[in-house]
Design a protein around this motif. Structure first.
Motif, PDB file in Angstrom:
ATOM      1  N   GLY A   1       0.903  -1.100  -0.033  1.00  0.00           N
ATOM      2  CA  GLY A   1      -0.110   0.075  -0.041  1.00  0.00           C
ATOM      3  C   GLY A   1       0.833   1.372  -0.187  1.00  0.00           C
ATOM      4  N   ASP A   2       2.062   1.150  -0.148  1.00  0.00           N
ATOM      5  CA  ASP A   2       2.919   2.538  -0.116  1.00  0.00           C
ATOM      6  C   ASP A   2       3.013   3.053  -1.434  1.00  0.00           C
ATOM      7  OD1 ASP A   2       3.771   1.497   2.435  1.00  0.00           O
ATOM      8  OD2 ASP A   2       5.686   0.496   1.740  1.00  0.00           O
ATOM      9  N   LEU A   3       2.577   2.313  -2.494  1.00  0.00           N
ATOM     10  CA  LEU A   3       2.532   3.140  -3.946  1.00  0.00           C
ATOM     11  C   LEU A   3       0.981   3.817  -3.863  1.00  0.00           C
ATOM     12  CD1 LEU A   3       4.053   2.913  -6.451  1.00  0.00           C
ATOM     13  CD2 LEU A   3       2.119   1.397  -7.508  1.00  0.00           C
ATOM     14  N   PRO A   4       1.120   5.355  -4.293  1.00  0.00           N
ATOM     15  CA  PRO A   4       0.168   6.401  -4.163  1.00  0.00           C
ATOM     16  C   PRO A   4      -1.281   5.457  -4.940  1.00  0.00           C
ATOM     17  CG  PRO A   4       2.020   7.276  -4.938  1.00  0.00           C
ATOM     18  CD  PRO A   4       2.380   5.977  -5.106  1.00  0.00           C
ATOM     19  N   ALA A   5      -2.417   5.659  -4.102  1.00  0.00           N
ATOM     20  CA  ALA A   5      -3.639   5.164  -4.869  1.00  0.00           C
ATOM     21  C   ALA A   5      -3.903   5.191  -6.191  1.00  0.00           C
ATOM     22  CB  ALA A   5      -4.728   5.566  -3.865  1.00  0.00           C
ATOM     23  N   GLU A   6      -3.676   6.265  -6.898  1.00  0.00           N
ATOM     24  CA  GLU A   6      -3.921   6.602  -8.119  1.00  0.00           C
ATOM     25  C   GLU A   6      -3.107   5.700  -9.039  1.00  0.00           C
ATOM     26  OE1 GLU A   6      -2.594   8.951  -6.092  1.00  0.00           O
ATOM     27  OE2 GLU A   6      -4.545  10.414  -5.693  1.00  0.00           O
ATOM     28  N   LEU A   7      -1.838   5.377  -8.683  1.00  0.00           N
ATOM     29  CA  LEU A   7      -0.854   4.260  -9.306  1.00  0.00           C
ATOM     30  C   LEU A   7      -1.452   2.866  -9.196  1.00  0.00           C
ATOM     31  CD1 LEU A   7       2.782   5.902  -9.071  1.00  0.00           C
ATOM     32  CD2 LEU A   7       1.093   6.106 -11.022  1.00  0.00           C
ATOM     33  N   THR A   8      -1.899   2.583  -7.903  1.00  0.00           N
ATOM     34  CA  THR A   8      -2.373   1.224  -7.654  1.00  0.00           C
ATOM     35  C   THR A   8      -3.735   1.027  -8.399  1.00  0.00           C
ATOM     36  OG1 THR A   8      -1.351   1.529  -5.460  1.00  0.00           O
ATOM     37  CG2 THR A   8      -3.253  -0.276  -5.678  1.00  0.00           C
ATOM     38  N   TYR A   9      -4.553   2.072  -8.373  1.00  0.00           N
ATOM     39  CA  TYR A   9      -5.885   2.069  -9.397  1.00  0.00           C
ATOM     40  C   TYR A   9      -5.316   1.649 -10.807  1.00  0.00           C
ATOM     41  CZ  TYR A   9      -9.982   3.192 -11.549  1.00  0.00           C
ATOM     42  OH  TYR A   9     -11.255   3.335 -12.296  1.00  0.00           O
ATOM     43  N   GLU A  10      -4.658   2.264 -11.282  1.00  0.00           N
ATOM     44  CA  GLU A  10      -4.078   1.842 -12.771  1.00  0.00           C
ATOM     45  C   GLU A  10      -3.713   0.488 -12.927  1.00  0.00           C
ATOM     46  OE1 GLU A  10      -4.781   3.938 -15.357  1.00  0.00           O
ATOM     47  OE2 GLU A  10      -5.542   5.015 -14.092  1.00  0.00           O
ATOM     48  N   VAL A  11      -2.828  -0.074 -11.796  1.00  0.00           N
ATOM     49  CA  VAL A  11      -2.278  -1.521 -11.819  1.00  0.00           C
ATOM     50  C   VAL A  11      -3.645  -2.253 -11.988  1.00  0.00           C
ATOM     51  CG1 VAL A  11      -1.372  -3.238 -10.514  1.00  0.00           C
ATOM     52  CG2 VAL A  11      -0.206  -0.749 -10.979  1.00  0.00           C
ATOM     53  N   ILE A  12      -4.610  -2.199 -10.854  1.00  0.00           N
ATOM     54  CA  ILE A  12      -5.941  -3.033 -10.901  1.00  0.00           C
ATOM     55  C   ILE A  12      -6.720  -3.056 -11.961  1.00  0.00           C
ATOM     56  CG2 ILE A  12      -8.054  -3.399  -9.436  1.00  0.00           C
ATOM     57  CD1 ILE A  12      -6.391  -2.343  -7.119  1.00  0.00           C
ATOM     58  N   LYS A  13      -6.922  -1.623 -12.536  1.00  0.00           N
ATOM     59  CA  LYS A  13      -7.778  -1.572 -13.762  1.00  0.00           C
ATOM     60  C   LYS A  13      -7.201  -2.291 -15.001  1.00  0.00           C
ATOM     61  CE  LYS A  13     -10.151   2.405 -15.859  1.00  0.00           C
ATOM     62  NZ  LYS A  13     -10.683   1.572 -16.636  1.00  0.00           N
ATOM     63  N   TYR A  14      -6.028  -2.652 -14.904  1.00  0.00           N
ATOM     64  CA  TYR A  14      -5.363  -3.415 -16.005  1.00  0.00           C
ATOM     65  C   TYR A  14      -6.112  -4.803 -16.161  1.00  0.00           C
ATOM     66  CZ  TYR A  14      -2.036  -6.120 -18.984  1.00  0.00           C
ATOM     67  OH  TYR A  14      -1.560  -6.994 -19.682  1.00  0.00           O
ATOM     68  N   PHE A  15      -6.418  -5.318 -14.959  1.00  0.00           N
ATOM     69  CA  PHE A  15      -7.340  -6.587 -15.147  1.00  0.00           C
ATOM     70  C   PHE A  15      -8.588  -6.589 -15.707  1.00  0.00           C
ATOM     71  CE2 PHE A  15      -4.158  -6.980 -11.552  1.00  0.00           C
ATOM     72  CZ  PHE A  15      -3.280  -7.753 -12.256  1.00  0.00           C
ATOM     73  N   GLN A  16      -9.057  -5.515 -15.612  1.00  0.00           N
ATOM     74  CA  GLN A  16     -10.739  -5.229 -15.849  1.00  0.00           C
ATOM     75  C   GLN A  16     -11.210  -5.595 -17.148  1.00  0.00           C
ATOM     76  OE1 GLN A  16     -12.241  -1.318 -15.927  1.00  0.00           O
ATOM     77  NE2 GLN A  16     -14.300  -1.773 -15.077  1.00  0.00           N
ATOM     78  N   ASN A  17     -10.015  -5.469 -18.234  1.00  0.00           N
ATOM     79  CA  ASN A  17     -10.478  -5.802 -19.698  1.00  0.00           C
ATOM     80  C   ASN A  17     -10.350  -7.268 -19.995  1.00  0.00           C
ATOM     81  OD1 ASN A  17     -10.994  -3.311 -20.299  1.00  0.00           O
ATOM     82  ND2 ASN A  17      -8.922  -2.906 -20.837  1.00  0.00           N
ATOM     83  N   ASP A  18      -9.297  -8.017 -19.498  1.00  0.00           N
ATOM     84  CA  ASP A  18      -8.992  -9.619 -19.798  1.00  0.00           C
ATOM     85  C   ASP A  18      -9.356 -10.536 -18.829  1.00  0.00           C
ATOM     86  OD1 ASP A  18      -8.238  -8.808 -22.272  1.00  0.00           O
ATOM     87  OD2 ASP A  18      -6.468  -8.085 -21.697  1.00  0.00           O
ATOM     88  N   ASP A  19      -9.321 -10.116 -17.448  1.00  0.00           N
ATOM     89  CA  ASP A  19      -9.241 -11.026 -16.345  1.00  0.00           C
ATOM     90  C   ASP A  19     -10.015 -10.682 -15.311  1.00  0.00           C
ATOM     91  OD1 ASP A  19      -8.175 -13.176 -14.745  1.00  0.00           O
ATOM     92  OD2 ASP A  19      -6.008 -12.953 -15.042  1.00  0.00           O
ATOM     93  N   TYR A  20     -11.138 -11.191 -15.224  1.00  0.00           N
ATOM     94  CA  TYR A  20     -12.193 -10.682 -13.870  1.00  0.00           C
ATOM     95  C   TYR A  20     -11.900 -11.817 -12.712  1.00  0.00           C
ATOM     96  CZ  TYR A  20     -15.058  -7.196 -16.151  1.00  0.00           C
ATOM     97  OH  TYR A  20     -15.591  -5.984 -16.577  1.00  0.00           O
TER      98      TYR A  20
END
Length: 519
Positions: free
Chosen positions: A9-28
Motif C-alpha cells: 500500500g506504499d504506492l500512491p492510490a492513483e497508481l495502484t488503481y491503474e495497476v488493478i484497472k489493467y485486469f478489468q478488460n481481460d481477467d475478471y
C-alpha cells in the motif's frame, strides 16, 4: 522492491488503481482476487467489478440479490416472500453502495441476468409460466428504481432488442428511463442494436433527443434512429459527438432526408471517427461524400457479400479516407468477382498505410498473393491480424494442395516484430508447412495466438518446440475438429512457461466487438 510497495500500500492510490484497472478488460478472476489483498485494493477493485456486472459471463447471478438488499429489511423480505424467492441469507449490512458503481448498462443483458437469477431462486416447477413473467417485470422495475434512487451516473447505455416474450419488460424499462431523465443525463455512449418495433423507435428517439453530452453512438440496422440524432432539431450533439458506428445499416431509403445523411456530418464540429460495418448504400452515396467540406474520417470499413457497396464507391472512400482507415475487413461471397476483390485489395494496399486490425475471410479459391503484399505494406502499424480461409474442394487435386500451404509458407517472414493478436483458421495444416511458418516468424512475439483447423497433421510438438519453450506468446488457443488444447494434459506444461491456454471461443477477437469498444 516495486512489487512490495504495491502490495503493502506504499504506492500512491492513483497508481495502484491503474495497476488493478489493467485486469478489468481481460481477467475478471484476477480482478476479483484483488479484493483479498488488503483494504485499499478492495476499495479500488470493488467499483471496477460493479461498473458493468451484467456483462461479466461467470454463470453466477447472485449479485442480483445484493442489489435487492438496498431495500429496507421489511421491503426486502416482503418482496422475496411475495414471489416465493429463496433467500440466500446474504448479510444485510453490505459494506458498499453497489448500485452507485454502475456505469455501463445493456438493457437486454440486464433483463436476461435477472431472469437467470429468478430461474434458480423461485420455487416453481415451471420457470416459464405466466406468473413468473410478471415476477420478472416486477423485479426488473424494482432494481431499476434502486438505480434511480441511488443516483447512478450512467456513462454507457446499450439498447438491444429482445424476443417478443421479454418485450413488455423491455418497454417498461424504457418508460422508467424517460420518467427519470437524471438517470441518463451524463450518457457518453449509446449503442443501439436490432431495434425493429415502431413503439420502440418512439421511446428511443426521445432518449436520444435528451442527450447533451453524447460522445459516441452505435446504430445497428435502422436508419430512422440516425435521423433522430442528426436531423432532429431537438438533438444537439454537434459539439460533443466524436464517434459514429453504422452496423448493417441500409442507406437505400428513398426519403428526401436520407439523401442528406452524410452531408449532415459537416455540422459535427468535433467528429473524430466514422465506422461503417456491413452497410448498404444507394447511388446518392458517392455524391454525398464528394460534397463533404470536412474530411471523411473513416476509421473502420467492413465489407461482405451483403454490403452492396460498389467498386467505385469503395474506390472513392479509400481515396478520400485511406489515411484515416485503421480497421479493415473483407468477406467476399463465394460468387464474388475475383477480379474485383483483387482490385479492392490493390486499392487498400495503395491508399491505406495505417491499418491496425486487418481481417479477411474468404474461400480458398479466392485467395491471392495480393494479400501478402497488403500485409507487408501495413505491418508497421499492424497489431491485429485474422485470416479465415474456407475450404473449396472443387478443382483441387489433393487436400494437401490447398492455399493453406501457400499461407503458411509465405506469412511468417512478413509479420511485424510484435502482434497483439493473430488468428489463423485453415482447413488443412501440413506439419512441414507449419514448421516453415514458425521458423520464419521466430522474431515475432504474439500476445494472443489462436489456431483453428478442421483437418491436418499433429502440430503440437512444433508448438512446444518453437512457441512454448521460446515463450513467444502469452495466451494460446488451438482447436481442431475433435479437440482443443485446453482439454489436454499438456496445459500444465504450458503454465510452466507462463503461457495461458484458453478456449478458442474465449480468445478469438471479433472485429465488430473490437470496434464497439473504441472510445
Amino acid at each position: 522492491m516495486t512489487c512490495s510497495k504495491i502490495f503493502s500500500g506504499d504506492l500512491p492510490a492513483e497508481l495502484t488503481y491503474e495497476v488493478i484497472k489493467y485486469f478489468q478488460n481481460d481477467d475478471y478472476s484476477t480482478l476479483h482476487s484483488c479484493l483479498l489483498v488488503n483494504r485499499l485494493w478492495c476499495r479500488l477493485a470493488i467499483p471496477l467489478l460493479w461498473e458493468n456486472p451484467f456483462s461479466i459471463n461467470t454463470g453466477n447471478y447472485n449479485f442480483i440479490e445484493i442489489y435487492l438488499h438496498n431495500l429496507n429489511d421489511d421491503d426486502f423480505n416482503t418482496k422475496l416472500n411475495e414471489h416465493n424467492i429463496v433467500n440466500n441469507s446474504l448479510p444485510s449490512n453490505l459494506l458498499f453502495n453497489y448500485p452507485k458503481f454502475l456505469k455501463y448498462l445493456n438493457i437486454r443483458k440486464f433483463i436476461l441476468s435477472v431472469n437467470k437469477w429468478l430461474e434458480s431462486a423461485i420455487i416453481t416447477s415451471n420457470p416459464k409460466n405466466r406468473s413468473n413473467f410478471k415476477v420478472l417485470i416486477d423485479i426488473c422495475a424494482t432494481i431499476f428504481k434502486i438505480f434511480i434512487e441511488n443516483k447512478v451516473n450512467l456513462h454507457v447505455l446499450e439498447i438491444e432488442n429482445l424476443s417478443d416474450y421479454y418485450h413488455k419488460c423491455f418497454v417498461n424499462i424504457l418508460k422508467l428511463i424517460l420518467k427519470n431523465t437524471e438517470f441518463i443525463h451524463n450518457i457518453r455512449n449509446i449503442n443501439l442494436f436490432n431495434v425493429s418495433n415502431t413503439l420502440d423507435y418512439y421511446y428511443i428517439s426521445q432518449i436520444i433527443n435528451l442527450q447533451q453530452n453524447l460522445k459516441k453512438i452505435s446504430i445497428s440496422d435502422n436508419l430512422f434512429l440516425y435521423h433522430s440524432l442528426l436531423l432532429s432539431k431537438k438533438s444537439d450533439c454537434s459539439n460533443t459527438l466524436t464517434i459514429i458506428i453504422f452496423y448493417k445499416v441500409n442507406f437505400n431509403f428513398k426519403f428526401l432526408w436520407a439523401n442528406k445523411i452524410f452531408e449532415r456530418l459537416n455540422h459535427l464540429n468535433v467528429l473524430e471517427s466514422i465506422h461503417i460495418l456491413y452497410c448498404s448504400f444507394n447511388n446518392n452515396f458517392n455524391q454525398q461524400i464528394i460534397n463533404l467540406t470536412k474530411p471523411f474520417k473513416l476509421k473502420s470499413l467492413l465489407i461482405d457479400e451483403k454490403s452492396q457497396i460498389g467498386f467505385e464507391s469503395s474506390k472513392l472512400l479509400l481515396q478520400k479516407s485511406g489515411d484515416y482507415l485503421e480497421n479493415f475487413g473483407l468477406c467476399p461471397s463465394y460468387f464474388s468477382s475475383m477480379i474485383e476483390s483483387n482490385e479492392l485489395i490493390k486499392l487498400i494496399t495503395k491508399y491505406c498505410k495505417n491499418i491496425n486490425f486487418f481481417y479477411f475471410t474468404m474461400h480458398e479459391i479466392q485467395f491471392t498473393y495480393q494479400i501478402f503484399n497488403l500485409i507487408e505494406n501495413i505491418k508497421q502499424n499492424l497489431n491485429y491480424l485474422s485470416i479465415d480461409v474456407w475450404p473449396d474442394f472443387i478443382g483441387l487435386k489433393s487436400i494437401e494442395s490447398t492455399p493453406s500451404s501457400m499461407i503458411l509458407q509465405n506469412l511468417g517472414q512478413i509479420l511485424p516484430s510484435k502482434l497483439e493478436y493473430l488468428h489463423l483458421r485453415l482447413y488443412f495444416i501440413k506439419a512441414s508447412d507449419f514448421e516453415v511458418f514458425l521458423k520464419n516468424s521466430q522474431d515475432t512475439f504474439i500476445k494472443k495466438l489462436s489456431i483453428n483447423t478442421g483437418l491436418g497433421q499433429d502440430i503440437l510438438p512444433l508448438i512446444k518446440n518453437y512457441i512454448m519453450k521460446k515463450k513467444r506468446v502469452k495466451y494460446l488457443a488451438i482447436n481442431d475438429s475433435s479437440k482443443e488444447l485446453i482439454s489436454l494434459k499438456e496445459v500444465n506444461e504450458f503454465k510452466l512457461y507462463n503461457i495461458e491456454v484458453q478456449r478458442h471461443s474465449d480468445l478469438m477477437i471479433d472485429l465488430y466487438d473490437y470496434i464497439k469498444e473504441i472510445n
